[in-house]
Motif scaffolding. Structure first.
Motif, PDB file in Angstrom:
ATOM      1  N   ASP A   1       8.942   8.273   6.043  1.00  0.00           N
ATOM      2  CA  ASP A   1       7.886   7.292   5.780  1.00  0.00           C
ATOM      3  C   ASP A   1       7.114   6.978   7.058  1.00  0.00           C
ATOM      4  N   GLY A   2       6.893   8.024   7.877  1.00  0.00           N
ATOM      5  CA  GLY A   2       6.105   7.901   9.090  1.00  0.00           C
ATOM      6  C   GLY A   2       6.840   7.390  10.302  1.00  0.00           C
ATOM      7  N   VAL A   3       8.150   7.130  10.180  1.00  0.00           N
ATOM      8  CA  VAL A   3       8.935   6.570  11.273  1.00  0.00           C
ATOM      9  C   VAL A   3       9.953   7.602  11.755  1.00  0.00           C
ATOM     10  N   PRO A   4      10.094   7.815  13.068  1.00  0.00           N
ATOM     11  CA  PRO A   4      11.085   8.769  13.571  1.00  0.00           C
ATOM     12  C   PRO A   4      12.488   8.409  13.099  1.00  0.00           C
ATOM     13  N   ALA A   5      13.218   9.429  12.655  1.00  0.00           N
ATOM     14  CA  ALA A   5      14.579   9.251  12.153  1.00  0.00           C
ATOM     15  C   ALA A   5      15.278  10.594  12.247  1.00  0.00           C
ATOM     16  N   ALA A   6      16.449  10.686  11.651  1.00  0.00           N
ATOM     17  CA  ALA A   6      17.170  11.955  11.561  1.00  0.00           C
ATOM     18  C   ALA A   6      17.568  12.161  10.103  1.00  0.00           C
ATOM     19  N   VAL A   7      17.543  13.420   9.677  1.00  0.00           N
ATOM     20  CA  VAL A   7      17.835  13.725   8.278  1.00  0.00           C
ATOM     21  C   VAL A   7      18.796  14.902   8.209  1.00  0.00           C
ATOM     22  N   TYR A   8      19.824  14.744   7.385  1.00  0.00           N
ATOM     23  CA  TYR A   8      20.699  15.865   7.072  1.00  0.00           C
ATOM     24  C   TYR A   8      20.249  16.426   5.732  1.00  0.00           C
TER      25      TYR A   8
ATOM     26  N   TYR B   1      20.541  19.867   2.938  1.00  0.00           N
ATOM     27  CA  TYR B   1      21.282  21.052   2.539  1.00  0.00           C
ATOM     28  C   TYR B   1      20.410  21.857   1.599  1.00  0.00           C
ATOM     29  N   ARG B   2      20.114  23.114   1.991  1.00  0.00           N
ATOM     30  CA  ARG B   2      19.240  23.980   1.212  1.00  0.00           C
ATOM     31  C   ARG B   2      17.904  23.309   0.893  1.00  0.00           C
ATOM     32  N   GLY B   3      17.384  22.645   1.914  1.00  0.00           N
ATOM     33  CA  GLY B   3      16.076  22.032   1.781  1.00  0.00           C
ATOM     34  C   GLY B   3      16.057  20.680   1.114  1.00  0.00           C
ATOM     35  N   MET B   4      17.199  20.195   0.632  1.00  0.00           N
ATOM     36  CA  MET B   4      17.258  18.909  -0.054  1.00  0.00           C
ATOM     37  C   MET B   4      17.918  17.862   0.837  1.00  0.00           C
ATOM     38  N   PRO B   5      17.218  16.746   1.116  1.00  0.00           N
ATOM     39  CA  PRO B   5      17.809  15.692   1.956  1.00  0.00           C
ATOM     40  C   PRO B   5      19.068  15.113   1.314  1.00  0.00           C
ATOM     41  N   LYS B   6      20.108  15.014   2.112  1.00  0.00           N
ATOM     42  CA  LYS B   6      21.364  14.452   1.628  1.00  0.00           C
ATOM     43  C   LYS B   6      21.695  13.125   2.298  1.00  0.00           C
ATOM     44  N   ALA B   7      21.178  12.893   3.501  1.00  0.00           N
ATOM     45  CA  ALA B   7      21.425  11.640   4.200  1.00  0.00           C
ATOM     46  C   ALA B   7      20.316  11.409   5.217  1.00  0.00           C
ATOM     47  N   VAL B   8      19.938  10.147   5.356  1.00  0.00           N
ATOM     48  CA  VAL B   8      18.926   9.756   6.334  1.00  0.00           C
ATOM     49  C   VAL B   8      19.546   8.774   7.315  1.00  0.00           C
ATOM     50  N   PHE B   9      19.350   9.043   8.614  1.00  0.00           N
ATOM     51  CA  PHE B   9      19.847   8.178   9.673  1.00  0.00           C
ATOM     52  C   PHE B   9      18.652   7.427  10.261  1.00  0.00           C
ATOM     53  N   THR B  10      18.637   6.121  10.125  1.00  0.00           N
ATOM     54  CA  THR B  10      17.565   5.314  10.713  1.00  0.00           C
ATOM     55  C   THR B  10      18.093   4.572  11.932  1.00  0.00           C
ATOM     56  N   PHE B  11      17.236   4.462  12.936  1.00  0.00           N
ATOM     57  CA  PHE B  11      17.641   3.925  14.232  1.00  0.00           C
ATOM     58  C   PHE B  11      16.844   2.658  14.557  1.00  0.00           C
TER      59      PHE B  11
ATOM     60  N   ARG C   1      15.027  10.309  -2.874  1.00  0.00           N
ATOM     61  CA  ARG C   1      13.951  10.978  -3.610  1.00  0.00           C
ATOM     62  C   ARG C   1      12.608  10.294  -3.403  1.00  0.00           C
ATOM     63  N   ASP C   2      12.628   8.998  -3.120  1.00  0.00           N
ATOM     64  CA  ASP C   2      11.378   8.249  -2.966  1.00  0.00           C
ATOM     65  C   ASP C   2      10.838   8.265  -1.545  1.00  0.00           C
ATOM     66  N   LEU C   3      11.575   8.863  -0.609  1.00  0.00           N
ATOM     67  CA  LEU C   3      11.155   8.866   0.784  1.00  0.00           C
ATOM     68  C   LEU C   3      10.187  10.017   1.074  1.00  0.00           C
ATOM     69  N   ASP C   4       9.242   9.752   1.960  1.00  0.00           N
ATOM     70  CA  ASP C   4       8.328  10.789   2.442  1.00  0.00           C
ATOM     71  C   ASP C   4       8.910  11.344   3.739  1.00  0.00           C
ATOM     72  N   ILE C   5       9.491  12.546   3.671  1.00  0.00           N
ATOM     73  CA  ILE C   5      10.200  13.127   4.812  1.00  0.00           C
ATOM     74  C   ILE C   5       9.438  14.336   5.340  1.00  0.00           C
ATOM     75  N   VAL C   6       9.118  14.306   6.620  1.00  0.00           N
ATOM     76  CA  VAL C   6       8.453  15.436   7.282  1.00  0.00           C
ATOM     77  C   VAL C   6       9.299  15.828   8.483  1.00  0.00           C
ATOM     78  N   PHE C   7       9.905  17.021   8.435  1.00  0.00           N
ATOM     79  CA  PHE C   7      10.691  17.500   9.572  1.00  0.00           C
ATOM     80  C   PHE C   7       9.751  17.875  10.711  1.00  0.00           C
ATOM     81  N   LEU C   8      10.094  17.445  11.899  1.00  0.00           N
ATOM     82  CA  LEU C   8       9.237  17.696  13.050  1.00  0.00           C
ATOM     83  C   LEU C   8       9.497  19.078  13.610  1.00  0.00           C
ATOM     84  N   SER C   9       8.431  19.753  14.053  1.00  0.00           N
ATOM     85  CA  SER C   9       8.557  21.123  14.542  1.00  0.00           C
ATOM     86  C   SER C   9       9.411  21.202  15.797  1.00  0.00           C
TER      87      SER C   9
END
Length: 288
Positions: free
Chosen positions: A236-243, A245-255, A275-283
């Protein structure tokens, strides 16, 4: 001049444009080459006696090839390997079907869809990607786009609008991607992966907490050697970490940061919320 020679000349005339379309769609030079070659095989076997707009027709054929490749890639849950290669040097003026582009428009286009497009492109569906790239980058009409994706012009317009909002959101989030928070999270993930307890401790607030674990030393010990599959991302536009699996987010770590130090790490693994989160993996956020 026979028909095959005429077709060959038209294809050569528009080849730079066709390769640019394919590259924007597939973001891989080798895949773009394959798409253009496949398009030539198709058009060389097709009946082109009724073609009145060679540029539009050839673009449609290349777009269909790219759409098939994207859908196949999506079915395999394939991600382009390695860092994003530099974009081919194709002048925008030479690929606009309506003639030379205004320099100011070119600059605005580069600002709005350049880096942001590369960041967010893989989050779009194949149809969204095609509608956005063809219309916003190459000025193809929604009527023509609709014939490629077998949708009405109105539906094609909706797909492009949806994709445009994602790209604009990525552009707006670019400052967040460069922020101190992003750098801290990236350093935390690297230290966690490497089991660097000292580095982890240096990034944590003395009263840091994650779940039931409290205190910098306890949190550092908890994460040391972990986060092996977490990736740096914008959530959702905020830096975080995401786990994922096969392209599907399983856990989000917010700091949560306090004076530049991590004071809280929250983990959310609820599928409905994810499912409702907007997730963009950073290059720059390689798998860690």
């Amino acid at each position: 001049m026979n028909e095959h020679d005429w077709l060959g000349e038209r294809f050569a005339e528009h080849q730079d444009r066709l390769h640019a379309v394919a590259y924007k769609m597939l973001r891989s030079p080798s895949d773009a080459d394959d798409a253009v070659q496949e398009a030539w095989l198709r058009v060389s076997r097709a009946d082109h006696s009724q073609v009145e707009n060679p540029a539009g027709w050839l673009t449609t054929v290349v777009a269909r090839v790219c759409l098939n490749m994207l859908e196949a890639r999506r079915a395999r849950r394939e991600e382009p390997a390695g860092a994003l290669p530099p974009e081919p040097a194709t002048p925008q003026a030479s690929i606009s079907p309506s003639g030379p582009a205004d320099p100011q428009d070119e600059a605005q286009l580069a600002d709005s869809v350049g880096v942001a497009l590369m960041v967010v492109l893989d989050t779009l569906t194949p149809a969204e990607r095609l509608a956005f790239v063809l219309h916003d980058v190459f000025d193809v009409s929604f009527a023509e786009i609709g014939t490629v994706i077998d949708r009405t012009p109105a539906a094609a317009r909706q797909l492009a609008s949806r994709a445009r909002r994602r790209v604009q959101g990525a552009a707006a989030a670019s400052d967040a991607a460069r922020s101190r928070k992003r750098d801290v999270i990236a350093a935390f993930l690297a230290a966690s992966r490497n089991g660097d307890f000292t580095a982890l401790l240096a990034l944590l607030d003395p009263d840091a907490v994650t779940g039931d674990v409290r205190g910098a030393e306890a949190v550092a010990a908890f994460f040391s050697g972990r986060a092996q599959a977490a990736r740096l991302a914008l959530v959702d536009g905020v830096p975080a970490a995401v786990y994922a699996y096969r392209g599907m987010p399983k856990a989000v770590f917010t700091f949560t940061l306090d004076h530049g130090k991590i004071s809280c790490i929250a983990v959310d693994a609820d599928p409905d919320r994810l499912r409702d989160l907007d997730i963009v993996f950073l290059s720059t956020g390689n798998r860690v």
